[in-house]
Every structure is written in C-alpha cells, then in structure tokens.
Enzyme design. Structure first.
Site, PDB file in Angstrom:
ATOM      1  N   GLU A 114       0.790  -1.413  -0.088  1.00 46.59           N
ATOM      2  CA  GLU A 114       0.023   0.098  -0.038  1.00 46.59           C
ATOM      3  C   GLU A 114       0.874   1.120   0.082  1.00 46.59           C
ATOM      4  O   GLU A 114       1.737   1.338   0.576  1.00 46.59           O
ATOM      5  CB  GLU A 114      -0.818  -0.174   1.113  1.00 46.59           C
ATOM      6  CG  GLU A 114      -2.084  -1.001   1.244  1.00 46.59           C
ATOM      7  CD  GLU A 114      -2.805  -0.962   2.362  1.00 46.59           C
ATOM      8  OE1 GLU A 114      -2.786   0.195   3.073  1.00 46.59           O
ATOM      9  OE2 GLU A 114      -3.552  -1.761   2.611  1.00 46.59           O
ATOM     10  N   GLU A 181      -8.549   1.543  -4.786  1.00 46.52           N
ATOM     11  CA  GLU A 181      -9.552   1.290  -3.903  1.00 46.52           C
ATOM     12  C   GLU A 181     -10.255   2.516  -3.838  1.00 46.52           C
ATOM     13  O   GLU A 181      -9.692   3.743  -3.370  1.00 46.52           O
ATOM     14  CB  GLU A 181      -9.111   0.839  -2.430  1.00 46.52           C
ATOM     15  CG  GLU A 181     -10.356   0.475  -1.640  1.00 46.52           C
ATOM     16  CD  GLU A 181     -10.000  -0.305  -0.339  1.00 46.52           C
ATOM     17  OE1 GLU A 181     -10.848  -0.340   0.578  1.00 46.52           O
ATOM     18  OE2 GLU A 181      -8.818  -0.807  -0.436  1.00 46.52           O
TER      19      GLU A 181
END
Length: 266
Positions: A114, A181
């Site tokens: 991430e 996302e």
C-alpha cells in the site's frame, strides 16, 4: 483452467476481458474459487477484520500473512496468489526484502504493498530480485489514521493529477499491477488507460481491468453490519456459495458488476 500467470493477466487486459479477484484465506475457499474460475486470490490483511475480529488491518503480522498464504496455496491449483504486505512490514528496504521473501516462500506469486510514489525504490528492488509487485493506491486501509477514516480518494483535481502521475511512475519502477480502492470511477478509468499493466478496482467503477471484493462481503457476511457502497451480496438468489462465486465471476466478466450505484463520482 490453465494456471494463471502475470502473462495471462496482461493478455486479458490487452483483449479487454475483465480479471476476477477475490480475497481468500484458506484451502477450502481457494479450491472453491478455483472451481468458479476466479483468476487471482488475494490473501488480504483484511483477515485482521473478517477472521480475527479487529477493527482495522493494523494488528496483522507478516507471520500471520505467511500462514494464511500457505493455507491458500495448499488448496489452490490454478489461480495466481497475491499476498498483502501488512502494516509497517516495509518500513525499511531491508524489512521489505525480508518480509516479501517470507510471503513468496509461503506460496505467493506476487505481493501487494500500500502507498504511492514513495514505493518506487522498493518496487524496483523487488522486481530486480524476482518479486512481482501490485501497488495498492487510493484508499489504503493501513493509512486510515492519516486519511482520517475510510474516505474516497482522488476527488479533487490536485489529488487526481498526483494519483495519475504516481501510477505511471510506479509502472516505470517495475510494478506489475495496480489496485485502486475507493477512487472516482472516471479517474480509475483514466489511470487504467494510462498504464499498460492490469488495474484492479474496488469501489472504482467498472472501467478498470478487473475487480476485487472481500470474500465475506460478497457472501453477505459481516460482523459489523456495515456494508460498503461498492459491495454486492452475490448470495441473493443463489442456493450455494459455489453458485454465488460463479455469479460474481460471470457479472464481472459481463461488466454488469459493478454497476453505477457501486461507484463514486469526483
């Protein structure tokens, strides 16, 4: 189906066929997802919430991720296994190399990290050492305390411009895949066109190259009762979990899921 590789996923993008991905944490569901034709199994640090009952992904350790990756590997025959690098497991380059090695040795074919542009150097080093990387951008749950909660990212023009630039830079650094996302659908479509690597979306519209959902969410299981906007319960109208998994694959391939109601605007 034949074993799915990075080459397979790249070919699907080039052909315009959508890629299907679901989270998976054990051997039984790995086999079930294989039978349904799911191409990528994501051993997500979401297991901290859906399996362990935490209120975030932050408590999950690399050892726990390796354990569940090994479980998925034992039940998997065809899908590509993507494993999450958990919170602070890549705080230094040395940690990143060591922890990614642990996940790959447990059975992962690719690791997911991430972040944004700051990932470029570690992605380059991992790619040089034979570790394919998926860069997770947009809403990054490990940074939820910085982001101020689970909020859509990239809604203002400066954020959107930076995200587009970062995506291109991470591909150039060697990223083999991107995951977006909670990103506005239009921005996700632009990024998918701007890079040559596959782009997987969750809450990012249906113009990305593929979709992912948390397995428990798409089966209508939630210990909190809160269902994200981008989730669809595929158990509705089905008589078995296997039928629900097949329905998910079918709707993603047909681009009927996600619908407009599952996405976000700028």
């Amino acid at each position: 189906m034949p074993a799915i590789t990075l080459t397979t996923l790249q070919s699907l993008k080039q052909k315009g066929e959508k890629i299907t991905m679901l989270t998976c944490y054990d051997a039984t569901f790995a086999q079930a997802c294989n039978e349904a034709g799911v191409e990528v199994l994501l051993v997500g640090d979401s297991l901290g919430m859906v399996l362990q009952g935490h209120d975030s992904t932050l408590p999950v350790t690399t050892a726990e991720m390796a354990y569940h990756t090994a479980c998925v590997k034992r039940g998997n025959s065809d899908a590509l296994i993507l494993a999450d690098l958990p919170f602070m497991a890549n705080a230094t380059l040395e940690q990143t190399m060591t922890n990614c090695a642990m996940l790959m040795q447990a059975g992962a074919h690719m690791v997911k990290v991430e972040g944004a542009l700051w990932l470029a150097e570690s992605i380059r080093l991992l790619a040089e050492r034979g570790v394919p990387v998926c860069a997770h951008m947009g809403l990054t749950p490990q940074a939820v305390n910085i982001l101020g909660g689970y909020k859509v990212q990239g809604r203002n023009e400066n954020q959107a411009r930076q995200m587009r630039a970062d995506a291109i830079s991470l591909e150039q650094a060697g990223a083999a895949m991107l995951l977006l996302e909670c990103v506005p659908s239009e921005l996700a479509a632009e990024i998918s066109q701007a890079v040559s690597i596959p782009v997987i979306g969750i809450g990012a519209g249906n113009a990305t190259d593929g979709q992912v959902l948390v397995l428990h969410d798409m089966l209508g299981l939630s210990i909190t009762g809160r269902v994200p906007k981008f989730v669809k319960n595929f158990m509705h109208g089905q008589d078995s979990i296997q039928s629900a998994l097949k329905a998910y694959v079918s709707e993603v391939k047909a681009t009927t899921f996600p619908g407009i109601e599952h996405g976000f605007s700028a």
